[in-house]
Structure formats: structure tokens, C-alpha cells
Scaffold this motif. Structure first.
Motif, PDB file in Angstrom:
ATOM      1  N   ALA A   1       0.829  -1.200   0.000  1.00  9.86           N
ATOM      2  CA  ALA A   1       0.000   0.000   0.000  1.00  9.86           C
ATOM      3  C   ALA A   1       0.858   1.243   0.000  1.00  9.86           C
ATOM      4  O   ALA A   1       0.516   2.258  -0.600  1.00  9.86           O
ATOM      5  CB  ALA A   1      -0.938  -0.012   1.203  1.00  9.86           C
TER       6      ALA A   1
ATOM      7  N   GLY B   1      -7.798   1.563   1.516  1.00 11.08           N
ATOM      8  CA  GLY B   1      -6.636   0.695   1.613  1.00 11.08           C
ATOM      9  C   GLY B   1      -5.489   1.304   2.385  1.00 11.08           C
ATOM     10  O   GLY B   1      -4.487   0.642   2.645  1.00 11.08           O
TER      11      GLY B   1
ATOM     12  N   ILE C   1      -7.835  -3.375  -4.605  1.00 11.85           N
ATOM     13  CA  ILE C   1      -7.392  -3.284  -3.222  1.00 11.85           C
ATOM     14  C   ILE C   1      -8.190  -4.289  -2.404  1.00 11.85           C
ATOM     15  O   ILE C   1      -9.417  -4.287  -2.434  1.00 11.85           O
ATOM     16  CB  ILE C   1      -7.603  -1.863  -2.660  1.00 11.85           C
TER      17      ILE C   1
ATOM     18  N   TYR D   1      -8.576  -6.402   1.518  1.00  7.81           N
ATOM     19  CA  TYR D   1      -8.251  -6.321   2.932  1.00  7.81           C
ATOM     20  C   TYR D   1      -8.551  -7.673   3.579  1.00  7.81           C
ATOM     21  O   TYR D   1      -9.585  -8.273   3.326  1.00  7.81           O
ATOM     22  CB  TYR D   1      -9.078  -5.248   3.636  1.00  7.81           C
TER      23      TYR D   1
ATOM     24  N   THR E   1      -3.619  -4.856   4.154  1.00  6.74           N
ATOM     25  CA  THR E   1      -4.046  -4.395   2.829  1.00  6.74           C
ATOM     26  C   THR E   1      -3.080  -4.868   1.753  1.00  6.74           C
ATOM     27  O   THR E   1      -1.863  -4.797   1.916  1.00  6.74           O
ATOM     28  CB  THR E   1      -4.105  -2.855   2.802  1.00  6.74           C
TER      29      THR E   1
END
Length: 255
Positions: A29, A59, A96, A98, A103
Motif C-alpha cells: 500500500a 486501503g 485493493i 483487505y 491491505t
């Protein structure tokens, strides 16, 4: 309304030759946005169908407004002026995600050299196929589809939340906006800006040009013809106008 054959899947976008695919691997990220700085781009992304927005996690560390779209939605690029060289612009398709490990940002591909008049997919067909097979396309709580637009040292992220087309009426029907009528024409103010392209307003379809002005009469869009009432601007459906039969999706048989 199915709306415009959903762009015929953009004719597979006709991206052959303009997509440069990077390895679709995860990147950190902290690295994902380091290539460009946020700022004002000399062009705008306009969704081909206006939709509502909803806060999603970006993110990093905050919530941002994301467009609520289906996997068949598209957009086009409009330069701020005629001297903007869109061949110098690019965009990165990102996913993106999670999970308990944090992330991850997967760079799906990059497109170098954008073109006005081309209708690009919000989510790449290849990504849709992969995410559908995995059963994760609509996992809105743990993923966000993102496009990073770049021009020189300037960049901007645009976020999308993908939902099933069957739920379209919940996020494509815009309400509580305001009509603005001037000597030049009629516009519709919604969420702090004037709508452009197609918009469903209180259950009725309208079509606005790239300057935000309501279009009327016969209009051709992606090889199909539509009729917009010359008074109200509403799109005609299931009727006959000027001898042409118009179906329930607003498409006229002019062959």
C-alpha cells in the motif's frame, strides 16, 4: 432498463494494442501511489451512466467516496482543452483487498495513452472473469476496485464499489437534485456538480452532453439511436417516433 446493451461489453473495449499488462501481483500500500502526486489532471473521467456514491476504505487509512457501479459500466475521458495531449496520459487498474494480514493492492494492468471518445471499462473483463470465478466480485466489505489516472507528475485515484446489475435501480436512480435552466440550456445539479452523460432522474432517463447540458431529439450513442423528448428531454421507450419503433430499452429500429 438494460441500458444500451451495456455498451456491448465495450466491444471487448477494443483495447488490443493499447493495454500494456503488468504482472498482476500484489504491491505494498505504501508503494501503490508513490509514482504520482495527487493534483489537478488536465482531463476528466466521466461515467457513461451517473451513479450514486458511497464511502469505502481506500486501503490506506481513510474512507473515500466510491462510485457504485456494475461490472459492465464504462467511462470516457474528456480533456480540459484541445491542446491536452492525452497520449501522455495513462491509467492503472488496481484491486485493493483487505484481510487479517492487512491491505494488498494488485496492479491488474496499465493503459498508456488515453483517447477521447473511447469507452473504457470500469473493471477489466479479465478481472471480472477471475473475480466471478472466485466468488469475490461483489465482496464489497473486503475489496475496492480502483483506477489511478496519471499525467506527468500528477495523479488521481478513482474508487469503485461493484454491485450486481440486478440492484441497479438502487444506485442509478438519482433523486433530490436540482434543475438549472438558463438561456444556454438546461442542466441538472447533483452532489455538487452538473451531471453529464446518461442519468436516471426520479425513474426517467436523460442524456447530457460533456458540458452538462440536456440533449433532446434524436441522439446516436454507440451505434444505437435514442429519442429524447424535445420538451422534457425524457428518453422515449416502447413507442413509435417519426415512424421508428423504439423498444423498452429506448433503442430505435432505424435499420
Amino acid at each position: 432498463m438494460k441500458k444500451l446493451h451495456w455498451m456491448n461489453r465495450v466491444g471487448a473495449l477494443a483495447l488490443a494494442g493499447i493495454l500494456s499488462v503488468t504482472s498482476a501481483g500484489a504491491v505494498l500500500a505504501s508503494d501503490a501511489g508513490s509514482a504520482s502526486q495527487n493534483g489537478d489532471l488536465p482531463f476528466e473521467m466521466i461515467l457513461d451512466m451517473n451513479v450514486r456514491q458511497q464511502p469505502v476504505y481506500d486501503g490506506y487509512s481513510q474512507y473515500v467516496d466510491a462510485y457504485r457501479v456494475s461490472d459492465e459500466d464504462t467511462f470516457h475521458i474528456v480533456p480540459d482543452s484541445a491542446d491536452v495531449d492525452l497520449s501522455q496520459a495513462s491509467m492503472d487498474y488496481l484491486v485493493i483487498t483487505y484481510d487479517e494480514e492487512g491491505t494488498q493492492i494488485s496492479q491488474e494492468c496499465s493503459v498508456y495513452g488515453l483517447e477521447a471518445g473511447v469507452h473504457y471499462p470500469v473493471v477489466r473483463p479479465e478481472t471480472v472473469a477471475r473475480e466471478t470465478a472466485a466468488g469475490t466480485l461483489y465482496s464489497t466489505l473486503d475489496r475496492c476496485y480502483t483506477i489511478r489516472f496519471n499525467f506527468g507528475d500528477t495523479g488521481e485515484n478513482v474508487y469503485f464499489q461493484v454491485l450486481p446489475e440486478m440492484e441497479a435501480a438502487q444506485y442509478k436512480n438519482l433523486i433530490l437534485g436540482k434543475w438549472d435552466r438558463t438561456a444556454r440550456g438546461t442542466r441538472y445539479f447533483y452532489n455538487d456538480h452538473y451531471l453529464r452523460s446518461w442519468a436516471m432522474l426520479n425513474g426517467q432517463w436523460y442524456f447530457f452532453d460533456d458540458s452538462g447540458y440536456l440533449l433532446r431529439g434524436w441522439q446516436q450513442y454507440k451505434d444505437d439511436w435514442y429519442y429524447l423528448d424535445r420538451g422534457s428531454g425524457r428518453m422515449a421507450v416502447s413507442c413509435t417516433v417519426d415512424g421508428y419503433v423504439i423498444d423498452e430499452d429506448g433503442i430505435a429500429d432505424r435499420d
